[in-house]
Design an enzyme around this catalytic site. Structure first.
Site, PDB file in Angstrom:
ATOM      1  N   ASP A  68      44.424  40.022  48.393  1.00 32.06           N
ATOM      2  CA  ASP A  68      44.923  41.212  49.101  1.00 32.06           C
ATOM      3  C   ASP A  68      44.445  42.423  48.309  1.00 32.06           C
ATOM      4  O   ASP A  68      45.221  43.097  47.639  1.00 32.06           O
ATOM      5  CB  ASP A  68      46.463  41.128  49.135  1.00 32.06           C
TER       6      ASP A  68
ATOM      7  N   ASP B 267      43.785  41.493  35.481  1.00 30.75           N
ATOM      8  CA  ASP B 267      42.649  41.337  36.397  1.00 30.75           C
ATOM      9  C   ASP B 267      42.701  39.964  37.073  1.00 30.75           C
ATOM     10  O   ASP B 267      42.766  38.933  36.395  1.00 30.75           O
ATOM     11  CB  ASP B 267      41.356  41.482  35.583  1.00 30.75           C
ATOM     12  N   GLY B 268      42.637  39.970  38.404  1.00 30.12           N
ATOM     13  CA  GLY B 268      42.700  38.731  39.166  1.00 30.12           C
ATOM     14  C   GLY B 268      41.561  37.779  38.835  1.00 30.12           C
ATOM     15  O   GLY B 268      41.724  36.561  38.905  1.00 30.12           O
TER      16      GLY B 268
ATOM     17  N   GLN C 220      42.755  54.096  39.240  1.00 32.36           N
ATOM     18  CA  GLN C 220      42.478  54.758  40.515  1.00 32.36           C
ATOM     19  C   GLN C 220      43.416  55.960  40.713  1.00 32.36           C
ATOM     20  O   GLN C 220      44.361  56.141  39.959  1.00 32.36           O
ATOM     21  CB  GLN C 220      42.673  53.764  41.664  1.00 32.36           C
TER      22      GLN C 220
ATOM     23  N   THR D  22      41.815  45.896  47.283  1.00 34.32           N
ATOM     24  CA  THR D  22      41.162  47.107  47.784  1.00 34.32           C
ATOM     25  C   THR D  22      39.740  46.734  48.218  1.00 34.32           C
ATOM     26  O   THR D  22      39.307  45.596  48.089  1.00 34.32           O
ATOM     27  CB  THR D  22      41.118  48.169  46.653  1.00 34.32           C
TER      28      THR D  22
END
Ligand code: SAM
Length: 279
Positions: free
Chosen positions: A155, A137-138, A31, A157
């Site tokens: 939590d 990566d979660g 990003q 984006t």
């Protein structure tokens, strides 16, 4: 010369902030990151042009996303944060004396590095010995850890790009398997004023997985409409009726208190309707 930053998270509405100074801008592998200093709200983290947090109002979001599930659970020892690279959720989680380990699973190392550099008030607990940072990566992390965490906080984006898979039924099923038997999870779930369809969909997706599903609200000046929802999914414990009155207090909080904990589940008609309508 006056400099104004416009944030168009919602297609037809823009929030503007008068900028004192741009501290950093960077393109990361995931990003575009910027940290700017503003006159109204102090230093502010933006990802892909969207405000994530600001020094002046971050306490609302971080206190509510952390203390609602952590006060609900009678003895939270192991906590996972998915996203949250600014460190604000970890700072609040570590205020609970029972917490032995808080894992931060953030996909973007650059967010952590720049927040440590420019937002130390928010990121200050990331070096605590109870905090373990995992870069990845979660979705994969949650899939690979079963029956491990008492509390999981998403939590993230907004539901686009890398965070898209963090909103939805298949991820909530994985979250449920990653939680211990009386585990509880909470996610930030957008503005019911501007994005009612997202709030409704996420609530119904969570409800299809968790025996207890609740929505609570907080007033966050930098988020579109200022009116923000969080969705809780829980295997046993009901956060609205949790036995919190006799629990310890945390000193110097600026938003959360035990009366507000319960009151935040009382929803205005138009939001309550989103939780009633079904698919
Ligand atoms: N309070 C914020 C908000 O609602 O605007 C969220 C802040 S935190 C900075 C969000 C973080 O989620 C970002 O740093 C982003 O890199 C991270 N993220 C997005 N998708 C992710 C994923 N799939 N796994 C782990 N972290 C992710």
């Amino acid at each position: 010369m006056e400099m104004w930053l416009g944030e168009a998270q919602i297609k037809d509405a823009v929030m503007t902030y008068k900028v004192k100074e741009t501290l950093v801008t960077k393109k990361t592998p995931y990003q575009e990151l910027a940290i700017v200093d503003t006159y109204a709200l102090g230093r502010m983290l933006l990802l892909d042009g969207i405000v994530q947090t600001s020094i002046e109002d971050e306490y609302v979001y971080h206190e509510m996303i952390a203390h609602i599930p952590l006060f609900t659970h009678p003895n939270p020892k192991k906590v996972l944060v998915v996203g949250g690279g600014d460190g604000g959720s970890i700072r609040e989680i570590l205020k609970h004396p029972s917490v032995e380990k808080a894992v931060l699973c953030e996909i973007d190392q650059v967010v952590i590095d720049e927040c440590k550099r420019y937002l130390p008030e928010i990121s200050c607990a990331l070096d605590d010995e109870r905090c373990e940072i995992f870069i990845g990566d979660g979705i994969k992390y949650v899939h690979e850890h079963k029956n491990e965490f008492d509390v999981i906080i998403v939590d993230s984006t907004d539901p686009f790009g890398a965070a898209e898979g963090l909103f939805g039924g298949s991820f909530y099923k994985e979250i449920s398997e990653c939680l211990t038997e009386d585990g509880i999870f909470v996610a930030q779930t957008e503005s019911p004023f501007y994005l009612p369809e997202v709030v409704k969909r996420v609530y119904n997706d969570a409800k299809a997985v968790f025996p207890v599903t609740k929505l609570f609200m907080a007033g966050i000046p930098t988020y579109p409409s200022g009116y923000w929802s969080f969705t809780v999914g829980s295997k046993k414990l009901d956060p609205e009726y949790a036995e919190i009155d006799n629990k310890y207090d945390i000193e110097n909080l600026k938003y959360y208190n035990k009366r507000l904990h319960k009151a935040s589940f009382v929803l205005p008609q138009f939001i309550e309707k989103l939780t009633r309508d079904g698919k």
